[in-house]
Scaffold this motif. Structure first.
Motif, PDB file in Angstrom:
ATOM      1  N   ALA A  74       0.948  -1.327   0.001  1.00 56.88           N
ATOM      2  CA  ALA A  74       0.126  -0.067  -0.118  1.00 56.88           C
ATOM      3  C   ALA A  74       0.947   1.325   0.044  1.00 56.88           C
ATOM      4  CB  ALA A  74      -0.871   0.025   1.168  1.00 56.88           C
ATOM      5  N   LEU A  75       2.003   1.217  -0.863  1.00 60.33           N
ATOM      6  CA  LEU A  75       2.923   2.573  -0.795  1.00 60.33           C
ATOM      7  C   LEU A  75       2.552   3.348  -1.962  1.00 60.33           C
ATOM      8  CD1 LEU A  75       6.155   0.417  -0.279  1.00 60.33           C
ATOM      9  CD2 LEU A  75       5.128   2.012   1.528  1.00 60.33           C
ATOM     10  N   TYR A  76       1.829   3.010  -2.923  1.00 58.70           N
ATOM     11  CA  TYR A  76       1.229   3.969  -3.834  1.00 58.70           C
ATOM     12  C   TYR A  76       2.198   4.497  -4.630  1.00 58.70           C
ATOM     13  CZ  TYR A  76      -3.032   1.969  -1.914  1.00 58.70           C
ATOM     14  OH  TYR A  76      -3.928   1.138  -1.482  1.00 58.70           O
ATOM     15  N   PRO A  77       3.091   4.005  -5.490  1.00 60.09           N
ATOM     16  CA  PRO A  77       4.013   4.863  -6.143  1.00 60.09           C
ATOM     17  C   PRO A  77       3.480   5.526  -7.423  1.00 60.09           C
ATOM     18  CG  PRO A  77       4.205   2.512  -6.809  1.00 60.09           C
ATOM     19  CD  PRO A  77       3.202   2.510  -5.841  1.00 60.09           C
ATOM     20  N   LEU A  78       2.372   5.482  -7.939  1.00 60.27           N
ATOM     21  CA  LEU A  78       1.970   5.929  -9.205  1.00 60.27           C
ATOM     22  C   LEU A  78       1.520   7.345  -8.920  1.00 60.27           C
ATOM     23  CD1 LEU A  78       0.004   3.088 -10.689  1.00 60.27           C
ATOM     24  CD2 LEU A  78       2.439   3.623 -10.824  1.00 60.27           C
ATOM     25  N   GLU A  79       1.574   8.044 -10.039  1.00 62.38           N
ATOM     26  CA  GLU A  79       1.139   9.598 -10.057  1.00 62.38           C
ATOM     27  C   GLU A  79       0.477   9.663 -11.272  1.00 62.38           C
ATOM     28  OE1 GLU A  79       1.131  11.607  -7.436  1.00 62.38           O
ATOM     29  OE2 GLU A  79       2.479  10.740  -6.144  1.00 62.38           O
ATOM     30  N   VAL A  80      -0.835  10.176 -11.543  1.00 62.11           N
ATOM     31  CA  VAL A  80      -1.718  10.356 -12.458  1.00 62.11           C
ATOM     32  C   VAL A  80      -1.726  11.661 -12.940  1.00 62.11           C
ATOM     33  CG1 VAL A  80      -3.870   9.834 -13.398  1.00 62.11           C
ATOM     34  CG2 VAL A  80      -2.741   8.375 -11.694  1.00 62.11           C
ATOM     35  N   TYR A  81      -1.373  12.046 -14.254  1.00 57.57           N
ATOM     36  CA  TYR A  81      -1.488  13.249 -14.877  1.00 57.57           C
ATOM     37  C   TYR A  81      -2.716  13.082 -15.960  1.00 57.57           C
ATOM     38  CZ  TYR A  81       2.580  14.716 -12.390  1.00 57.57           C
ATOM     39  OH  TYR A  81       3.856  15.306 -11.564  1.00 57.57           O
ATOM     40  N   VAL A  82      -3.409  14.286 -16.221  1.00 57.63           N
ATOM     41  CA  VAL A  82      -4.142  14.457 -17.329  1.00 57.63           C
ATOM     42  C   VAL A  82      -3.811  15.703 -18.294  1.00 57.63           C
ATOM     43  CG1 VAL A  82      -6.196  15.224 -16.003  1.00 57.63           C
ATOM     44  CG2 VAL A  82      -6.390  14.088 -18.244  1.00 57.63           C
ATOM     45  N   LEU A  83      -3.575  15.252 -19.507  1.00 61.13           N
ATOM     46  CA  LEU A  83      -3.491  16.380 -20.380  1.00 61.13           C
ATOM     47  C   LEU A  83      -4.940  16.707 -21.039  1.00 61.13           C
ATOM     48  CD1 LEU A  83      -0.687  15.421 -20.308  1.00 61.13           C
ATOM     49  CD2 LEU A  83      -0.269  16.393 -22.591  1.00 61.13           C
ATOM     50  N   ALA A  84      -5.625  17.686 -20.423  1.00 56.21           N
ATOM     51  CA  ALA A  84      -6.968  18.184 -20.960  1.00 56.21           C
ATOM     52  C   ALA A  84      -6.802  19.038 -22.200  1.00 56.21           C
ATOM     53  CB  ALA A  84      -7.772  18.456 -19.687  1.00 56.21           C
ATOM     54  N   GLY A  85      -7.517  18.437 -23.229  1.00 51.76           N
ATOM     55  CA  GLY A  85      -7.757  19.423 -24.503  1.00 51.76           C
ATOM     56  C   GLY A  85      -8.988  19.802 -24.423  1.00 51.76           C
ATOM     57  N   SER A  86     -10.123  18.831 -24.393  1.00 54.99           N
ATOM     58  CA  SER A  86     -11.440  19.285 -24.395  1.00 54.99           C
ATOM     59  C   SER A  86     -12.177  18.562 -23.561  1.00 54.99           C
ATOM     60  CB  SER A  86     -11.947  18.928 -25.970  1.00 54.99           C
ATOM     61  OG  SER A  86     -13.239  19.326 -26.353  1.00 54.99           O
ATOM     62  N   VAL A  87     -12.233  19.111 -22.250  1.00 57.88           N
ATOM     63  CA  VAL A  87     -13.235  18.466 -21.089  1.00 57.88           C
ATOM     64  C   VAL A  87     -14.169  19.809 -20.843  1.00 57.88           C
ATOM     65  CG1 VAL A  87     -13.022  17.665 -18.871  1.00 57.88           C
ATOM     66  CG2 VAL A  87     -11.353  17.139 -20.800  1.00 57.88           C
ATOM     67  N   GLU A  88     -15.479  19.480 -20.736  1.00 58.71           N
ATOM     68  CA  GLU A  88     -16.397  20.618 -20.473  1.00 58.71           C
ATOM     69  C   GLU A  88     -16.023  21.078 -18.932  1.00 58.71           C
ATOM     70  OE1 GLU A  88     -20.344  18.925 -20.567  1.00 58.71           O
ATOM     71  OE2 GLU A  88     -20.077  18.681 -22.975  1.00 58.71           O
ATOM     72  N   GLY A  89     -15.830  22.366 -18.681  1.00 57.14           N
ATOM     73  CA  GLY A  89     -15.688  23.034 -17.352  1.00 57.14           C
ATOM     74  C   GLY A  89     -14.238  22.959 -16.761  1.00 57.14           C
ATOM     75  N   LEU A  90     -13.336  22.512 -17.790  1.00 58.64           N
ATOM     76  CA  LEU A  90     -12.032  22.212 -17.563  1.00 58.64           C
ATOM     77  C   LEU A  90     -11.138  22.952 -18.415  1.00 58.64           C
ATOM     78  CD1 LEU A  90     -10.217  21.025 -15.202  1.00 58.64           C
ATOM     79  CD2 LEU A  90     -10.071  19.057 -16.676  1.00 58.64           C
ATOM     80  N   ALA A  91     -10.425  24.115 -18.144  1.00 56.71           N
ATOM     81  CA  ALA A  91      -9.465  24.771 -19.213  1.00 56.71           C
ATOM     82  C   ALA A  91      -8.259  23.958 -19.560  1.00 56.71           C
ATOM     83  CB  ALA A  91      -8.988  26.014 -18.325  1.00 56.71           C
ATOM     84  N   ALA A  92      -8.096  23.895 -20.731  1.00 60.15           N
ATOM     85  CA  ALA A  92      -7.190  23.176 -21.459  1.00 60.15           C
ATOM     86  C   ALA A  92      -5.652  23.436 -20.567  1.00 60.15           C
ATOM     87  CB  ALA A  92      -6.944  23.557 -22.709  1.00 60.15           C
ATOM     88  N   GLY A  93      -5.054  22.223 -20.381  1.00 57.96           N
ATOM     89  CA  GLY A  93      -3.886  22.366 -19.672  1.00 57.96           C
ATOM     90  C   GLY A  93      -3.581  20.946 -19.114  1.00 57.96           C
TER      91      GLY A  93
END
Ligand SMILES: Cc1cc2nc3c(=O)[nH]c(=O)nc-3n(C[C@H](O)[C@H](O)[C@H](O)COP(=O)(O)O)c2cc1C
Length: 221
Positions: free
Chosen positions: A86-105
């Motif tokens: 249960a050390l959880y070594p993963l980090e999740v990123y998202v490159l948003a291009g076209s998501v309602e309510g979320l500025a691109a970035g």
């Protein structure tokens, strides 16, 4: 009284930042913990999808995919995917291009608060596609997940077995995204062919974060 004033000042500052669009944190809609599509159907129909319609993803869909990848499901820290010790070594990123309510970035997922933290304001999907040996479908997906691993987090307890464990874990998280995508009527593909230093630079990963998987998601064309 003084304490109340300080709290109020903080709230006003936060509100001002939010109104100015500067707040880097974004609470995601709560994920669904039940759905209409069976696990068997998701397994039977999942295919790699590399062509996407132009439609935007909904914020609720993005929230659900992030939760599937690494959301908290047990107590305050246990997650959707198993993790050695249960050390959880993963980090999740998202490159948003076209998501309602979320500025691109580019955004980093914080499982503990089920929120996103904005780490870059530009749309860098094209640069990511180039870093992935020119696989252009990456630039065309409305959202692209990048999963990074922090080997040291697992190595502190498991030493030489850490790379093996971290790689197994990214498979769990990646498969969770793929199956959740099917359940939402979306399509995804797991991408492992990319130049690590370039992906690291494009996404802005920390020194100890190694890029392991790129997963574009969108509505199948
Ligand atoms: C570790 C890994 C790396 C992969 N890398 C790529 C990739 O760089 N580009 C790509 O288009 N597909 C990639 N794939 C997807 C495979 O091509 C795909 O899973 C395979 O053709 C089987 O098809 P299916 O996923 O539709 O069952 C990768 C899959 C895995 C598991």
């Amino acid at each position: 009284m003084r304490f109340a004033e300080i709290v109020l000042a903080g709230m006003l500052a936060c509100e001002a930042a939010c109104l100015a669009g500067q707040a880097p944190e974004l609470r995601l809609p709560a994920p669904q913990r039940d759905g209409k599509v069976s696990l068997e159907r998701c397994l039977a129909t999942r295919r790699s999808v590399r062509a996407y319609r132009d439609d935007a993803l909904k914020l609720a869909e993005l929230s659900q995919l992030l939760w599937a990848a690494q959301g908290i499901t047990g107590g305050e820290r246990l997650r959707t995917a198993p993790s050695a010790g249960a050390l959880y070594p993963l980090e999740v990123y998202v490159l948003a291009g076209s998501v309602e309510g979320l500025a691109a970035g580019i955004y980093k997922y914080r499982p503990e608060r089920h929120e996103l933290v904005r780490v870059a304001q530009e749309d860098r999907r094209r640069a990511l596609a180039e870093a992935a040996l020119g696989q252009q479908f990456i630039a065309q997906a409305p959202a692209v997940f990048v999963i990074a691993g922090v080997y040291e987090r697992t190595a502190r307890r498991y030493g030489d077995r850490a790379p093996r464990y971290v790689h197994i874990e990214v498979g769990h998280a990646g498969q969770n995204i793929c199956l959740q995508a099917v359940a939402l009527g979306l399509g995804s593909v797991t991408v492992g062919a990319f130049r690590d230093p370039e992906v690291k630079r494009v996404v802005g990963l920390a020194d100890d974060e190694s890029p392991l998987y790129i997963i574009p998601v969108g509505r199948p064309r």
